[in-house]
Structure formats: structure tokens, C-alpha cells
Design a protein around this motif. Structure first.
Motif, mmCIF file in Angstrom:
data_model
loop_
_atom_site.group_PDB
_atom_site.id
_atom_site.type_symbol
_atom_site.label_atom_id
_atom_site.label_comp_id
_atom_site.label_asym_id
_atom_site.label_seq_id
_atom_site.Cartn_x
_atom_site.Cartn_y
_atom_site.Cartn_z
ATOM 1 N N ASP A 7 23.759 39.216 12.042
ATOM 2 C CA ASP A 7 24.422 38.195 12.866
ATOM 3 C C ASP A 7 23.722 37.987 14.210
ATOM 4 O O ASP A 7 24.209 37.247 15.051
ATOM 5 C CB ASP A 7 25.905 38.527 13.097
ATOM 6 C CG ASP A 7 26.707 37.255 13.401
ATOM 7 O OD1 ASP A 7 26.345 36.194 12.854
ATOM 8 O OD2 ASP A 7 27.651 37.316 14.194
ATOM 9 N N ARG A 8 22.573 38.665 14.393
ATOM 10 C CA ARG A 8 21.809 38.433 15.623
ATOM 11 C C ARG A 8 20.892 37.231 15.437
ATOM 12 O O ARG A 8 20.406 36.958 14.336
ATOM 13 C CB ARG A 8 20.934 39.655 15.954
ATOM 14 C CG ARG A 8 21.723 40.787 16.594
ATOM 15 C CD ARG A 8 20.856 41.526 17.598
ATOM 16 N NE ARG A 8 19.613 42.019 17.026
ATOM 17 C CZ ARG A 8 18.471 42.085 17.705
ATOM 18 N NH1 ARG A 8 18.408 41.661 18.958
ATOM 19 N NH2 ARG A 8 17.378 42.570 17.125
ATOM 20 N N VAL A 9 20.664 36.492 16.527
ATOM 21 C CA VAL A 9 19.724 35.372 16.509
ATOM 22 C C VAL A 9 18.496 35.769 17.311
ATOM 23 O O VAL A 9 18.612 36.213 18.458
ATOM 24 C CB VAL A 9 20.375 34.102 17.105
ATOM 25 C CG1 VAL A 9 19.363 32.968 17.198
ATOM 26 C CG2 VAL A 9 21.564 33.680 16.250
ATOM 27 N N VAL A 10 17.321 35.638 16.699
ATOM 28 C CA VAL A 10 16.071 36.034 17.366
ATOM 29 C C VAL A 10 15.032 34.928 17.230
ATOM 30 O O VAL A 10 15.083 34.116 16.301
ATOM 31 C CB VAL A 10 15.492 37.346 16.761
ATOM 32 C CG1 VAL A 10 16.436 38.509 16.984
ATOM 33 C CG2 VAL A 10 15.190 37.168 15.274
ATOM 34 N N ALA A 11 14.096 34.925 18.176
ATOM 35 C CA ALA A 11 12.975 33.977 18.099
ATOM 36 C C ALA A 11 11.777 34.702 17.500
ATOM 37 O O ALA A 11 11.335 35.722 18.031
ATOM 38 C CB ALA A 11 12.640 33.453 19.487
ATOM 39 N N ILE A 12 11.278 34.175 16.389
ATOM 40 C CA ILE A 12 10.113 34.753 15.717
ATOM 41 C C ILE A 12 8.910 33.863 15.998
ATOM 42 O O ILE A 12 8.878 32.709 15.572
ATOM 43 C CB ILE A 12 10.338 34.837 14.186
ATOM 44 C CG1 ILE A 12 11.612 35.613 13.864
ATOM 45 C CG2 ILE A 12 9.136 35.461 13.497
ATOM 46 C CD1 ILE A 12 11.984 35.567 12.375
ATOM 47 N N SER A 13 7.925 34.398 16.717
ATOM 48 C CA SER A 13 6.705 33.633 16.977
ATOM 49 C C SER A 13 5.590 34.157 16.095
ATOM 50 O O SER A 13 5.414 35.373 15.966
ATOM 51 C CB SER A 13 6.310 33.743 18.449
ATOM 52 O OG SER A 13 7.303 33.132 19.243
ATOM 53 N N ILE A 14 4.859 33.240 15.495
ATOM 54 C CA ILE A 14 3.826 33.618 14.525
ATOM 55 C C ILE A 14 2.487 33.039 14.969
ATOM 56 O O ILE A 14 2.396 31.842 15.284
ATOM 57 C CB ILE A 14 4.196 33.092 13.116
ATOM 58 C CG1 ILE A 14 5.626 33.509 12.756
ATOM 59 C CG2 ILE A 14 3.217 33.620 12.077
ATOM 60 C CD1 ILE A 14 6.208 32.754 11.578
ATOM 61 N N ARG A 15 1.470 33.905 15.020
ATOM 62 C CA ARG A 15 0.139 33.462 15.440
ATOM 63 C C ARG A 15 -0.900 33.902 14.427
ATOM 64 O O ARG A 15 -0.686 34.832 13.653
ATOM 65 C CB ARG A 15 -0.215 34.068 16.805
ATOM 66 C CG ARG A 15 0.725 33.653 17.911
ATOM 67 C CD ARG A 15 0.501 34.485 19.170
ATOM 68 N NE ARG A 15 1.618 34.346 20.095
ATOM 69 C CZ ARG A 15 1.881 35.190 21.088
ATOM 70 N NH1 ARG A 15 1.107 36.242 21.288
ATOM 71 N NH2 ARG A 15 2.915 34.982 21.874
ATOM 72 N N ASP A 16 -2.023 33.240 14.476
ATOM 73 C CA ASP A 16 -3.137 33.524 13.563
ATOM 74 C C ASP A 16 -3.905 34.770 14.015
ATOM 75 O O ASP A 16 -4.216 34.909 15.192
ATOM 76 C CB ASP A 16 -4.079 32.305 13.588
ATOM 77 C CG ASP A 16 -5.113 32.363 12.484
ATOM 78 O OD1 ASP A 16 -4.876 33.093 11.504
ATOM 79 O OD2 ASP A 16 -6.133 31.682 12.607
ATOM 80 N N VAL A 17 -4.160 35.686 13.081
ATOM 81 C CA VAL A 17 -5.090 36.786 13.346
ATOM 82 C C VAL A 17 -5.975 36.932 12.111
ATOM 83 O O VAL A 17 -5.652 36.397 11.046
ATOM 84 C CB VAL A 17 -4.378 38.135 13.631
ATOM 85 C CG1 VAL A 17 -3.612 38.082 14.937
ATOM 86 C CG2 VAL A 17 -3.474 38.532 12.474
ATOM 87 N N LYS A 18 -7.071 37.621 12.250
ATOM 88 C CA LYS A 18 -8.009 37.772 11.127
ATOM 89 C C LYS A 18 -7.307 38.425 9.920
ATOM 90 O O LYS A 18 -6.729 39.492 10.040
ATOM 91 C CB LYS A 18 -9.190 38.646 11.569
ATOM 92 C CG LYS A 18 -10.315 38.715 10.562
ATOM 93 C CD LYS A 18 -11.485 39.494 11.151
ATOM 94 C CE LYS A 18 -12.589 39.723 10.135
ATOM 95 N NZ LYS A 18 -13.132 38.497 9.571
ATOM 96 N N GLY A 19 -7.316 37.723 8.799
ATOM 97 C CA GLY A 19 -6.745 38.276 7.575
ATOM 98 C C GLY A 19 -5.243 38.120 7.422
ATOM 99 O O GLY A 19 -4.663 38.585 6.437
ATOM 100 N N GLY A 20 -4.591 37.456 8.378
ATOM 101 C CA GLY A 20 -3.145 37.300 8.263
ATOM 102 C C GLY A 20 -2.530 36.688 9.491
ATOM 103 O O GLY A 20 -3.117 35.779 10.096
ATOM 104 N N VAL A 21 -1.348 37.193 9.856
ATOM 105 C CA VAL A 21 -0.655 36.653 11.029
ATOM 106 C C VAL A 21 -0.091 37.781 11.885
ATOM 107 O O VAL A 21 0.188 38.874 11.395
ATOM 108 C CB VAL A 21 0.506 35.710 10.628
ATOM 109 C CG1 VAL A 21 -0.005 34.464 9.942
ATOM 110 C CG2 VAL A 21 1.520 36.436 9.749
ATOM 111 N N LYS A 22 0.047 37.486 13.170
ATOM 112 C CA LYS A 22 0.749 38.398 14.076
ATOM 113 C C LYS A 22 2.140 37.826 14.316
ATOM 114 O O LYS A 22 2.288 36.628 14.598
ATOM 115 C CB LYS A 22 0.005 38.538 15.403
ATOM 116 C CG LYS A 22 0.694 39.514 16.353
ATOM 117 C CD LYS A 22 -0.221 39.978 17.461
ATOM 118 C CE LYS A 22 -0.306 38.961 18.570
ATOM 119 N NZ LYS A 22 -1.087 39.463 19.734
#
Length: 297
Positions: free
Chosen positions: A46-61
Motif C-alpha cells: 500500500d506504499r506509493v514510490v517513485a521508480i526511476s529507471i536509467r540506462d547502464v551497460k547491459g541493463g538498467v539502473k
DNA sequence: GGTAGACCTGGACGC
DNA sequence: GCGTCCAGGTCTACC
């Protein structure tokens, strides 16, 4: 807190974010350079969170605005994996595209993945809100649903998560019409929310259901508000590309591609990609259209 | 199985 | 500012 997730190669963060308009729909936000994608998630805790996704070599951070507790970490990993299709494999599609000049770019650009929402419920609602309206109308309706009925982010209540089925099930059709301006789509959204909230419709099961695409399509078509275009679009989101989502834009693209601008119907669009078998949806989606290159200079 | 008409909204346009 | 027309998929009734 932050962590990284690996992607099945080849992978392009930019290609996923730009795969279609979903990154422009709340509760997604994307920066101008498409280098960071943010999603406001309503977790099962029931928690609301902000998920930020960035590009890194071989996947995402993956960067969170607050520490994750207990199962929240695995839930977030599962959500990001699904949203970006990190584990998807398009090698068989790429092998076929090498013989088609209009699709040779897809392998080099690592295209094929389509950005999707964490839940199929959210993508079903969003898909219905793309029908019989302009793209600006879709953005407006989704934003209204999120802003008015989604749980806000604790530290910044200008951001909200997508409303959960049980929340939307509590909203009557009249309110959906007057507040979110859904028009005649209101009863469809309301009914789907009620069915999912009550458990009589398990959309998440469709992600793993081991049945032929034609059968899955029939089940989607049985949902009020989902017609042939919406079903094909949702099958694409589910990683099944046996059908082309034929809308007015698709007809225009095929019209200028191979019918000298003459009006074409659903049959002509489907015929244009018949040879692509189980990949026809992807072939259509990433085709290097003459209409686009001639009209987006 | 195919088709016509209704469903809503917002934008474009003419006045 | 107001009225009219149009575009956009799906559903239902009807043939």
C-alpha cells in the motif's frame, strides 16, 4: 536506494522508451532526452514510490525515492523486468528481418520490446482509452484517472499512482464521465475494475497463460470495450504478435505504402503482413513506413 | 458474417 | 462566443 537489472542482449533502453506512446501516459514520466523513465508505483504493501529507471551497460539502473521493505524489492524487480521486457528474446524475429530492407534497422537498434505497465489491468484500461479518440484525448483521460483516483506520492502529492482496481470499482460511471471525461467508455472501465477487484476476471493470469494466441484473443474480445484493435494491441503487450492492431493510422500507413494513398480496410492491412506469421504485429510496428519518412521531415 | 447507427469528446472551422 | 461538422473503435440490432 538503487540496484541494477540485467537485460537479455541486444537491449536498448532508448528503444523501449520510444517504442510507443506509453511513456507519455501517467503515471509514467520521461525526461526530454529519454534518458530517465520514472513510474509512480502503488505497491502491494500500500506504499506509493517513485521508480526511476536509467540506462547502464547491459541493463538498467533502478533508483527508488525511499528504501524498499520486505517483499517490496522483489515486487519492484518483477515490475521493472515486465515493464521493459528485459528478459524478452527477439533473435528469431531478427533473423527474419535480415531479408527485409524495411526492417533491417530493428536488430541494430535492438527494437522489439514495447514499454508496458506493471499490470495488465492498467494496460487494458489505457488501451480502451486509446480507442475512438485522439492521442491528446487519451493523455487527458489517463491523467484524469491517475490524478483523481490514484494514491499520491507521500513526498509530492502532485504525482499519483495508477488507481487500483478496487479503487476504480468504487467510482460510479457518472463520476467517471464528469470527472475523468471518459464518455461512453466509463461503463467499460467501471465494469472491468469491478470484475478484477472481485476476482472474477484475473488479467494478470494472461501474462503466463499457456494457450494459443487465438484463444487468448477470444478471451480478450469477451471483455466489454475491447474490440479487434484493442485485443491485437494487448496481445502485442503480452508478447504475442500474431495479429496486427488495425486502426485508422495503420490503414493510412498501408494506404501510402502500397496502395498509392487510396483508402484501404482491415483486410488490406492484414494482407500486407500475412507472410510474417507469428511476427506480423512486430513487423507492422517497426516497419520503415514511406508515409512517416515523407511526412516527418 | 456483414453492416448501419449510436455512443462521447475535443478540435477545427465558419459565422 | 456559439453552432456545426468530423474523426476516432466498439457495441448492438438487424438482415
Amino acid at each position: 536506494m538503487e540496484f541494477t537489472l540485467k537485460a537479455n542482449p541486444p537491449f536498448s533502453f532508448n528503444s523501449v522508451v520510444r517504442s510507443h506512446g506509453w511513456s507519455k501516459l501517467a503515471p509514467f514520466t520521461v525526461d526530454d532526452s529519454s534518458e530517465e523513465l520514472t513510474y509512480i508505483a502503488h505497491l502491494t504493501s500500500d506504499r506509493v514510490v517513485a521508480i526511476s529507471i536509467r540506462d547502464v551497460k547491459g541493463g538498467v539502473k533502478v533508483v527508488l525515492d525511499s528504501p524498499l521493505i520486505g517483499t517490496e524489492r522483489s515486487e519492484t524487480e518483477t515490475a521493472v523486468n515486465w515493464m521493459l521486457g528485459l528478459k524478452q528474446d527477439f533473435s528469431k524475429f531478427y533473423a527474419l528481418t535480415q531479408h527485409e530492407s524495411k526492417l533491417k534497422h530493428v536488430r541494430n537498434n535492438a527494437q522489439g520490446r514495447l514499454l508496458r505497465s506493471p499490470t495488465l489491468f492498467e494496460d487494458v484500461i489505457k488501451t480502451i482509452l486509446t480507442t475512438n479518440t485522439s492521442w491528446s484525448g487519451t493523455i487527458r483521460m489517463v491523467e484524469a484517472l491517475v490524478h483523481n483516483f490514484g494514491k499520491p506520492l507521500p513526498d509530492d502529492n502532485s504525482y499519483h499512482a495508477f488507481p487500483e482496481p478496487k479503487r476504480l470499482a468504487q467510482v460510479d460511471e457518472k463520476t467517471l464521465r464528469s470527472v475523468a471525461r471518459l464518455g461512453y467508455r466509463a461503463p467499460y472501465v467501471s465494469e472491468i475494475a469491478r470484475q478484477v477487484a472481485s476476482g472474477s476476471l484475473d488479467l494478470e493470469l494472461y501474462k503466463v497463460k499457456d494457450i494459443p494466441s487465438e484463444e487468448l484473443r477470444k478471451e480478450l474480445l469477451a471483455i466489454k470495450g475491447i474490440g479487434e484493435y484493442a485485443a491485437a494491441n494487448l496481445l502485442m503487450i503480452l508478447g504475442r504478435y500474431d495479429f496486427v492492431p488495425v486502426d485508422s493510422w495503420a490503414r493510412k500507413l498501408v494506404s501510402y505504402e502500397s496502395h498509392r494513398g487510396e483508402p484501404v480496410g482491415k483486410k488490406e492491412v492484414e494482407a500486407a503482413f500475412e507472410d510474417w506469421g507469428k511476427w506480423k504485429g512486430l513487423a507492422f510496428w517497426f516497419w520503415d513506413w514511406s508515409y512517416n519518412s515523407e511526412n516527418t521531415q
